[in-house]
Design a protein around this motif. Structure first.
Motif, PDB file in Angstrom:
ATOM      1  N   GLU A  22      44.622 113.847  24.193  1.00  0.00           N
ATOM      2  CA  GLU A  22      45.193 114.190  22.890  1.00  0.00           C
ATOM      3  C   GLU A  22      44.648 115.552  22.472  1.00  0.00           C
ATOM      4  OE1 GLU A  22      46.101 109.938  20.832  1.00  0.00           O
ATOM      5  OE2 GLU A  22      44.081 110.709  20.595  1.00  0.00           O
ATOM      6  N   TYR A  23      45.506 116.353  21.827  1.00  0.00           N
ATOM      7  CA  TYR A  23      45.147 117.725  21.475  1.00  0.00           C
ATOM      8  C   TYR A  23      45.471 118.002  20.016  1.00  0.00           C
ATOM      9  CZ  TYR A  23      44.659 118.491  26.454  1.00  0.00           C
ATOM     10  OH  TYR A  23      44.241 118.417  27.752  1.00  0.00           O
ATOM     11  N   GLN A  24      44.827 119.057  19.491  1.00  0.00           N
ATOM     12  CA  GLN A  24      45.107 119.494  18.121  1.00  0.00           C
ATOM     13  C   GLN A  24      45.125 121.013  18.064  1.00  0.00           C
ATOM     14  OE1 GLN A  24      42.141 118.048  15.452  1.00  0.00           O
ATOM     15  NE2 GLN A  24      40.499 119.252  16.330  1.00  0.00           N
ATOM     16  N   LEU A  25      45.849 121.528  17.091  1.00  0.00           N
ATOM     17  CA  LEU A  25      45.907 122.959  16.828  1.00  0.00           C
ATOM     18  C   LEU A  25      45.654 123.169  15.347  1.00  0.00           C
ATOM     19  CD1 LEU A  25      48.204 122.446  19.213  1.00  0.00           C
ATOM     20  CD2 LEU A  25      48.361 124.894  18.897  1.00  0.00           C
ATOM     21  N   LYS A  26      44.650 123.946  15.029  1.00  0.00           N
ATOM     22  CA  LYS A  26      44.278 124.240  13.639  1.00  0.00           C
ATOM     23  C   LYS A  26      44.144 122.967  12.810  1.00  0.00           C
ATOM     24  CE  LYS A  26      46.066 128.854  13.747  1.00  0.00           C
ATOM     25  NZ  LYS A  26      46.617 129.957  13.012  1.00  0.00           N
ATOM     26  N   GLY A  27      43.508 121.950  13.404  1.00  0.00           N
ATOM     27  CA  GLY A  27      43.232 120.714  12.694  1.00  0.00           C
ATOM     28  C   GLY A  27      44.385 119.728  12.632  1.00  0.00           C
ATOM     29  N   VAL A  28      45.540 120.058  13.222  1.00  0.00           N
ATOM     30  CA  VAL A  28      46.695 119.163  13.198  1.00  0.00           C
ATOM     31  C   VAL A  28      46.884 118.571  14.584  1.00  0.00           C
ATOM     32  CG1 VAL A  28      49.178 118.996  12.798  1.00  0.00           C
ATOM     33  CG2 VAL A  28      47.789 120.545  11.400  1.00  0.00           C
ATOM     34  N   LYS A  29      46.932 117.247  14.665  1.00  0.00           N
ATOM     35  CA  LYS A  29      47.103 116.570  15.949  1.00  0.00           C
ATOM     36  C   LYS A  29      48.485 116.868  16.516  1.00  0.00           C
ATOM     37  CE  LYS A  29      46.911 111.987  18.010  1.00  0.00           C
ATOM     38  NZ  LYS A  29      46.691 110.564  17.750  1.00  0.00           N
ATOM     39  N   ALA A  30      48.541 117.246  17.797  1.00  0.00           N
ATOM     40  CA  ALA A  30      49.811 117.538  18.454  1.00  0.00           C
ATOM     41  C   ALA A  30      50.616 116.256  18.634  1.00  0.00           C
ATOM     42  CB  ALA A  30      49.572 118.196  19.800  1.00  0.00           C
ATOM     43  N   LYS A  31      51.917 116.356  18.367  1.00  0.00           N
ATOM     44  CA  LYS A  31      52.820 115.228  18.485  1.00  0.00           C
ATOM     45  C   LYS A  31      54.107 115.747  19.109  1.00  0.00           C
ATOM     46  CE  LYS A  31      54.982 111.720  15.587  1.00  0.00           C
ATOM     47  NZ  LYS A  31      55.178 111.265  14.217  1.00  0.00           N
ATOM     48  N   CYS A  32      54.615 115.066  20.127  1.00  0.00           N
ATOM     49  CA  CYS A  32      55.839 115.495  20.809  1.00  0.00           C
ATOM     50  C   CYS A  32      57.008 115.505  19.827  1.00  0.00           C
ATOM     51  CB  CYS A  32      56.142 114.564  21.982  1.00  0.00           C
ATOM     52  SG  CYS A  32      57.655 114.985  22.868  1.00  0.00           S
ATOM     53  N   ILE A  33      57.761 116.597  19.805  1.00  0.00           N
ATOM     54  CA  ILE A  33      58.887 116.685  18.868  1.00  0.00           C
ATOM     55  C   ILE A  33      60.119 115.944  19.391  1.00  0.00           C
ATOM     56  CG2 ILE A  33      58.077 118.845  17.867  1.00  0.00           C
ATOM     57  CD1 ILE A  33      60.193 120.291  19.522  1.00  0.00           C
ATOM     58  N   HIS A  34      60.049 115.490  20.643  1.00  0.00           N
ATOM     59  CA  HIS A  34      61.189 114.752  21.201  1.00  0.00           C
ATOM     60  C   HIS A  34      61.012 113.242  21.039  1.00  0.00           C
ATOM     61  CE1 HIS A  34      64.591 113.841  23.749  1.00  0.00           C
ATOM     62  NE2 HIS A  34      63.816 113.033  24.459  1.00  0.00           N
ATOM     63  N   CYS A  35      59.868 112.707  21.494  1.00  0.00           N
ATOM     64  CA  CYS A  35      59.677 111.245  21.475  1.00  0.00           C
ATOM     65  C   CYS A  35      58.579 110.775  20.523  1.00  0.00           C
ATOM     66  CB  CYS A  35      59.383 110.736  22.883  1.00  0.00           C
ATOM     67  SG  CYS A  35      57.734 111.152  23.505  1.00  0.00           S
ATOM     68  N   GLY A  36      57.791 111.721  19.980  1.00  0.00           N
ATOM     69  CA  GLY A  36      56.716 111.342  19.071  1.00  0.00           C
ATOM     70  C   GLY A  36      55.419 110.970  19.757  1.00  0.00           C
ATOM     71  N   GLY A  37      55.369 111.118  21.084  1.00  0.00           N
ATOM     72  CA  GLY A  37      54.160 110.788  21.839  1.00  0.00           C
ATOM     73  C   GLY A  37      52.992 111.698  21.484  1.00  0.00           C
ATOM     74  N   SER A  38      51.779 111.244  21.783  1.00  0.00           N
ATOM     75  CA  SER A  38      50.596 112.044  21.449  1.00  0.00           C
ATOM     76  C   SER A  38      49.678 112.264  22.653  1.00  0.00           C
ATOM     77  CB  SER A  38      49.820 111.381  20.318  1.00  0.00           C
ATOM     78  OG  SER A  38      49.386 110.097  20.714  1.00  0.00           O
ATOM     79  N   HIS A  39      50.172 111.965  23.856  1.00  0.00           N
ATOM     80  CA  HIS A  39      49.374 112.142  25.073  1.00  0.00           C
ATOM     81  C   HIS A  39      50.011 113.229  25.929  1.00  0.00           C
ATOM     82  CE1 HIS A  39      46.943 108.661  24.103  1.00  0.00           C
ATOM     83  NE2 HIS A  39      48.068 108.069  23.734  1.00  0.00           N
ATOM     84  N   PHE A  40      49.214 114.249  26.265  1.00  0.00           N
ATOM     85  CA  PHE A  40      49.745 115.438  26.912  1.00  0.00           C
ATOM     86  C   PHE A  40      48.923 115.869  28.111  1.00  0.00           C
ATOM     87  CE2 PHE A  40      50.883 115.643  22.445  1.00  0.00           C
ATOM     88  CZ  PHE A  40      52.226 115.945  22.495  1.00  0.00           C
ATOM     89  N   GLU A  41      49.556 116.681  28.944  1.00  0.00           N
ATOM     90  CA  GLU A  41      48.912 117.392  30.035  1.00  0.00           C
ATOM     91  C   GLU A  41      48.882 118.858  29.601  1.00  0.00           C
ATOM     92  OE1 GLU A  41      46.914 116.979  33.415  1.00  0.00           O
ATOM     93  OE2 GLU A  41      48.180 115.324  32.753  1.00  0.00           O
ATOM     94  N   LEU A  42      47.715 119.505  29.656  1.00  0.00           N
ATOM     95  CA  LEU A  42      47.573 120.902  29.241  1.00  0.00           C
ATOM     96  C   LEU A  42      47.828 121.824  30.425  1.00  0.00           C
ATOM     97  CD1 LEU A  42      46.685 122.966  27.025  1.00  0.00           C
ATOM     98  CD2 LEU A  42      44.359 122.681  27.891  1.00  0.00           C
ATOM     99  N   GLY A  43      48.550 122.910  30.189  1.00  0.00           N
ATOM    100  CA  GLY A  43      48.819 123.885  31.237  1.00  0.00           C
ATOM    101  C   GLY A  43      48.955 125.279  30.648  1.00  0.00           C
TER     102      GLY A  43
END
Length: 86
Positions: A22-43
């Motif tokens: 799970e990741y965040q940017l400027k204190g906001v948790k990243a959330k997929c804009i397509h499905c709402g998922g919160s688990h990501f692979e960073l690249g």
């Protein structure tokens, strides 16, 4: 160490591993804009420009950070690198 305490320790480690993607940017948790998922692979991806490619200087181009959703594979692009939530 008893079986129960080992099991509890293993479950605690498994729960910590769940949030490891799970990741965040400027204190906001990243959330997929397509499905709402919160688990990501960073690249990362290189941002090529025609001028520097023509001069064979692709290495001088900037790059972007990518988060690829583990649920639906949607890719989100960011100018700054997201921070992993620990």
């Amino acid at each position: 160490m008893s079986f129960i305490s080992k099991l509890g320790k293993g479950l605690k480690g498994a729960m910590n591993a769940v949030n490891a993607d799970e990741y965040q940017l400027k204190g906001v948790k990243a959330k997929c804009i397509h499905c709402g998922g919160s688990h990501f692979e960073l690249g990362t991806a290189q941002l090529n420009t025609a001028g520097l490619t023509f001069l064979n200087l692709d290495w001088a181009n900037g790059s972007a950070s990518l988060l690829s959703c583990k649920s639906c594979s949607y890719i989100m692009w960011f100018a700054t690198e997201p921070k992993k939530i620990t």
